[in-house]
Design a protein around this motif. Structure first.
Motif, PDB file in Angstrom:
ATOM      1  N   ALA A 217     -32.250 -51.203 -94.513  1.00 37.79           N
ATOM      2  CA  ALA A 217     -32.159 -52.360 -95.408  1.00 37.79           C
ATOM      3  C   ALA A 217     -33.519 -52.921 -95.816  1.00 37.79           C
ATOM      4  O   ALA A 217     -33.670 -53.467 -96.911  1.00 37.79           O
ATOM      5  CB  ALA A 217     -31.349 -53.460 -94.728  1.00 37.79           C
ATOM      6  N   ARG A 242     -28.353 -52.682 -97.210  1.00 36.03           N
ATOM      7  CA  ARG A 242     -27.730 -53.143 -95.965  1.00 36.03           C
ATOM      8  C   ARG A 242     -26.486 -52.290 -95.723  1.00 36.03           C
ATOM      9  O   ARG A 242     -25.784 -51.934 -96.672  1.00 36.03           O
ATOM     10  CB  ARG A 242     -27.331 -54.618 -96.082  1.00 36.03           C
ATOM     11  CG  ARG A 242     -28.507 -55.565 -96.253  1.00 36.03           C
ATOM     12  CD  ARG A 242     -28.016 -56.977 -96.565  1.00 36.03           C
ATOM     13  NE  ARG A 242     -27.259 -57.536 -95.464  1.00 36.03           N
ATOM     14  CZ  ARG A 242     -26.017 -58.011 -95.551  1.00 36.03           C
ATOM     15  NH1 ARG A 242     -25.371 -57.981 -96.706  1.00 36.03           N
ATOM     16  NH2 ARG A 242     -25.400 -58.517 -94.513  1.00 36.03           N
ATOM     17  N   PHE A 257     -24.786 -43.671 -85.075  1.00 34.48           N
ATOM     18  CA  PHE A 257     -25.580 -44.556 -84.211  1.00 34.48           C
ATOM     19  C   PHE A 257     -25.851 -45.837 -84.972  1.00 34.48           C
ATOM     20  O   PHE A 257     -26.187 -45.813 -86.162  1.00 34.48           O
ATOM     21  CB  PHE A 257     -26.907 -43.883 -83.827  1.00 34.48           C
ATOM     22  CG  PHE A 257     -27.741 -44.721 -82.889  1.00 34.48           C
ATOM     23  CD1 PHE A 257     -27.257 -45.082 -81.637  1.00 34.48           C
ATOM     24  CD2 PHE A 257     -29.009 -45.149 -83.254  1.00 34.48           C
ATOM     25  CE1 PHE A 257     -28.024 -45.860 -80.763  1.00 34.48           C
ATOM     26  CE2 PHE A 257     -29.789 -45.916 -82.387  1.00 34.48           C
ATOM     27  CZ  PHE A 257     -29.292 -46.271 -81.139  1.00 34.48           C
ATOM     28  N   ASP A 259     -28.065 -49.429 -84.901  1.00 28.63           N
ATOM     29  CA  ASP A 259     -29.190 -50.129 -84.266  1.00 28.63           C
ATOM     30  C   ASP A 259     -29.928 -50.908 -85.353  1.00 28.63           C
ATOM     31  O   ASP A 259     -30.847 -50.388 -85.979  1.00 28.63           O
ATOM     32  CB  ASP A 259     -30.115 -49.092 -83.612  1.00 28.63           C
ATOM     33  CG  ASP A 259     -31.295 -49.729 -82.896  1.00 28.63           C
ATOM     34  OD1 ASP A 259     -31.302 -50.964 -82.724  1.00 28.63           O
ATOM     35  OD2 ASP A 259     -32.206 -48.981 -82.499  1.00 28.63           O
TER      36      ASP A 259
HETATM   37  C1  LIG Z   1     -34.522 -51.527 -84.084  1.00 27.46           C
HETATM   38  S1  LIG Z   1     -34.816 -50.836 -85.604  1.00 27.46           S
HETATM   39  C2  LIG Z   1     -34.085 -49.248 -85.470  1.00 27.46           C
HETATM   40  C3  LIG Z   1     -34.894 -48.341 -84.615  1.00 27.46           C
HETATM   41  C4  LIG Z   1     -34.444 -46.897 -84.672  1.00 27.46           C
HETATM   42  N1  LIG Z   1     -33.255 -46.710 -83.887  1.00 27.46           N
HETATM   43  C5  LIG Z   1     -35.520 -45.974 -84.190  1.00 27.46           C
HETATM   44  O1  LIG Z   1     -35.199 -45.046 -83.437  1.00 27.46           O
HETATM   45  O2  LIG Z   1     -36.685 -46.155 -84.549  1.00 27.46           O
HETATM   46  C6  LIG Z   1     -33.689 -51.693 -86.630  1.00 27.46           C
HETATM   47  C7  LIG Z   1     -33.772 -51.336 -88.094  1.00 27.46           C
HETATM   48  O3  LIG Z   1     -32.586 -51.820 -88.728  1.00 27.46           O
HETATM   49  C8  LIG Z   1     -32.929 -52.308 -90.009  1.00 27.46           C
HETATM   50  N2  LIG Z   1     -31.853 -53.226 -90.437  1.00 27.46           N
HETATM   51  C9  LIG Z   1     -31.680 -54.535 -90.140  1.00 27.46           C
HETATM   52  N3  LIG Z   1     -30.542 -55.005 -90.673  1.00 27.46           N
HETATM   53  C10 LIG Z   1     -29.973 -53.969 -91.323  1.00 27.46           C
HETATM   54  C11 LIG Z   1     -28.765 -53.814 -92.059  1.00 27.46           C
HETATM   55  N4  LIG Z   1     -27.916 -54.823 -92.207  1.00 27.46           N
HETATM   56  N5  LIG Z   1     -28.488 -52.606 -92.594  1.00 27.46           N
HETATM   57  C12 LIG Z   1     -29.342 -51.557 -92.425  1.00 27.46           C
HETATM   58  N6  LIG Z   1     -30.496 -51.644 -91.741  1.00 27.46           N
HETATM   59  C13 LIG Z   1     -30.804 -52.825 -91.182  1.00 27.46           C
HETATM   60  C14 LIG Z   1     -34.275 -52.963 -89.759  1.00 27.46           C
HETATM   61  O4  LIG Z   1     -35.002 -53.155 -90.948  1.00 27.46           O
HETATM   62  C15 LIG Z   1     -34.933 -51.977 -88.814  1.00 27.46           C
HETATM   63  O5  LIG Z   1     -35.656 -51.013 -89.516  1.00 27.46           O
END
Ligand SMILES: C[S@@+](CC[C@H](N)C(=O)[O-])C[C@H]1O[C@@H](n2cnc3c(N)ncnc32)[C@H](O)[C@@H]1O
Length: 390
Positions: A217, A242, A257, A259
Motif C-alpha cells: 500500500a 491497500r 501470508f 503482514d
Molecule cells: C511489516 S511490513 C511487511 C514485512 C514483510 N513481511 C517482509 O518480509 O519484509 C508491513 C508492510 O505492509 C504495508 N501495508 C500497511 N498497510 C497495508 C495495507 N492495508 N495493504 C497492503 N499493504 C499494507 C506496509 O507499507 C509495509 O510495507
C-alpha cells in the motif's frame, strides 16, 4: 508476583471470616474481599461481592482480588469476581495480569478459565467495535501518506517510518523464512500482503511457486520494491494498493501470508473474512503473529481469538513455538518502540479444510456469550486497543 506464605494466607482467611476479631479498626469490605480471594474462599468472595464490595479494588502495588483468587486456585472465587465485573486484563505494577498469577502458581485450570472468559469478552467487544468502525478512514492513513526510510545496520537493517518506529526489521528474517516455507508447502499460487523489506518474498521465490502476488500500500515501499526489480520478475505480480481495495479481484491462492503495519486486530479480522474466497481448499494461510506482544497472557488471548475466528471460517489453526531472542539492545538502537519482547514466537499454520466454511471448528462466538460477559467485554477496551498487528 504476590506469593504469600501459608501463615500469611491463614491471617488473610481469618480477617475475611472474623472482621472484628482483634482488629483495632474493622477492615473495609475491600480488604476483606482481598483476604477472602487470597484464601481462595469462593463462597465468602461471592457473599462480599453481593454485599457491595468493589471487585475492581487494588492494593498500592496494583494487585487485585482477581489476581489473588487466580493465584489461590479457587475457580469459584475467580468466577464470582469476573461475573461481578473484575477486569481480566488489569495489570499490577510489574505488568502482570491475573493470568500470570495463575500460571506463576501453576493453576492451569484457572489460566484456562481466565483465557475462556477473556476470549469471550473480546469476541463480543470486537463485534461492537466493528459496528462502530464502519465507514471510517483507514487506521494507518497517516503512515501511508508519510515518508519511510530503509536503513542498513544491525541484524539485517530495518525499515523506519517518520515517527522513528520500525515498520520491519532484519532480525525477523528467520521468522519470515519459516512463514514462507509454511505457505509454499503445496507450491501453486502464493499471495503476500505487505512487502516491507521483501524478506519473505525473497524466501517465497526460493520455493519456486507457480505464481507470486504481492500487495503493497505504501507508495515509497512500492517504489523501493520496483527499484529491486520485483515488478519485472517472471511469475511475480506486484500490486500497488491497500489490500482492502484490491483483494476482491484476486485469487484463489494456495498459500497466503498477511503482514501489514499500523493496522489493528479488527483489520486482520476483516482480512480473515475474505479467506474462504481467497484460499483454495487444502491451502495454507499464515500471518505475522505480533498480536498484543507486550504481555504473554494478552498474546495468548488474541492468538486464541484468531484461532476461533479462523475456525469459524473453515481453517484449522495451530501454533508452533519458535525460540526468538531479540533482546540485544543493539538491535533496537534508534527505534522508538521496541515491539517485540517475548522469548518465543508462535508461528501460525492455518489450513483451509474441505469446502470453504464447511468444517467450522469454533465453539465460541459472540452469539454464545454468557449473560455476564458484556460488562467484562466493555471493560476490556484498553486491552483491545492495544492489539495492533504490529
Ligand atoms: C511489516 S511490513 C511487511 C514485512 C514483510 N513481511 C517482509 O518480509 O519484509 C508491513 C508492510 O505492509 C504495508 N501495508 C500497511 N498497510 C497495508 C495495507 N492495508 N495493504 C497492503 N499493504 C499494507 C506496509 O507499507 C509495509 O510495507
Amino acid at each position: 508476583m504476590a506469593q504469600g506464605q501459608p501463615e500469611e494466607r491463614q491471617d488473610a482467611a481469618d480477617i475475611a471470616q472474623h472482621p472484628q476479631d482483634g482488629a483495632e479498626e474493622a477492615p473495609s469490605a475491600e480488604e476483606r474481599l482481598m483476604a477472602a480471594a487470597a484464601a481462595g474462599d469462593g463462597p465468602l468472595v461471592a457473599q462480599l461481592l453481593r454485599d457491595g464490595a468493589e471487585p475492581a479494588c487494588e492494593t498500592e502495588e496494583g494487585i487485585t482480588p482477581l489476581m489473588l483468587a487466580a493465584e489461590s486456585g479457587s475457580a469459584e472465587a475467580v468466577q464470582a469476581l469476573l461475573e461481578a465485573g473484575a477486569t481480566w486484563h488489569a495489570q499490577d505494577r510489574d505488568g502482570h495480569t491475573a493470568g500470570e498469577y495463575a500460571s506463576g502458581a501453576k493453576q492451569r485450570h484457572i489460566l484456562q478459565q481466565l483465557l475462556d472468559w477473556a476470549v469471550r469478552a473480546e469476541l463480543l467487544l470486537g463485534t461492537i467495535s466493528r459496528r462502530e468502525r464502519e465507514g471510517e478512514p483507514p487506521v494507518n492513513r497517516d503512515y501511508l501518506s508519510s515518508s519511510i526510510r530503509y536503513e542498513e545496520g544491525e541484524a539485517g537493517g530495518k525499515l523506519m517510518d517518520e515517527q522513528g518506529e520500525a515498520v520491519m526489521m532484519g532480525w525477523e528474517t528467520p521468522l519470515m523464512e519459516r512463514h514462507a516455507a509454511i505457505i509454499c508447502a503445496s507450491g501453486g499460487d502464493v499471495l503476500n500482503v505487505g512487502f516491507g523489506m521483501g524478506i519473505i518474498d525473497g524466501f517465497i521465490q526460493t520455493h519456486k511457486p507457480r505464481s507470486h502476488t504481492i500487495i503493497e500500500a505504501h507508495p515509497d515501499v512500492y517504489k523501493y520494491a520496483c527499484s529491486q526489480g520485483w515488478d519485472k520478475k517472471p511469475g511475480v505480480r506486484l500490486l500497488h494498493g491497500r489490500w482492502q481495495d484490491v483483494v476482491d479481484e484476486l485469487g484463489p491462492f494456495d498459500g497466503i501470508f498477511f503482514d501489514t503495519y499500523g493496522e489493528y486486530y479488527e483489520d486482520m479480522h476483516d482480512f480473515h473474512e475474505k479467506l474462504p474466497k481467497l484460499l483454495r481448499p487444502g491451502g495454507v494461510y499464515s500471518f505475522f503473529n505480533g498480536l498484543a506482544p507486550d504481555n504473554m497472557f494478552f498474546h495468548l488471548v488474541y492468538g486464541e481469538i484468531a484461532r476461533l475466528e479462523l475456525g469459524r471460517l473453515g481453517l484449522e489453526t495451530s501454533y508452533a513455538p519458535m525460540p526468538m531472542d531479540a533482546s540485544a539492545a543493539k538491535i533496537w538502537e534508534g527505534v522508538a518502540n521496541r515491539y517485540w519482547r517475548l522469548p518465543v514466537y508462535f508461528v501460525p499454520t492455518c489450513l483451509m479444510k474441505g469446502l470453504a466454511g464447511e468444517a467450522a471448528a469454533a465453539t465460541t462466538d459472540a452469539g454464545q456469550l454468557p449473560a455476564a460477559a458484556p460488562a467484562a467485554g466493555a471493560a476490556a477496551a484498553a486491552a483491545a486497543a492495544a492489539a495492533c498487528t504490529r
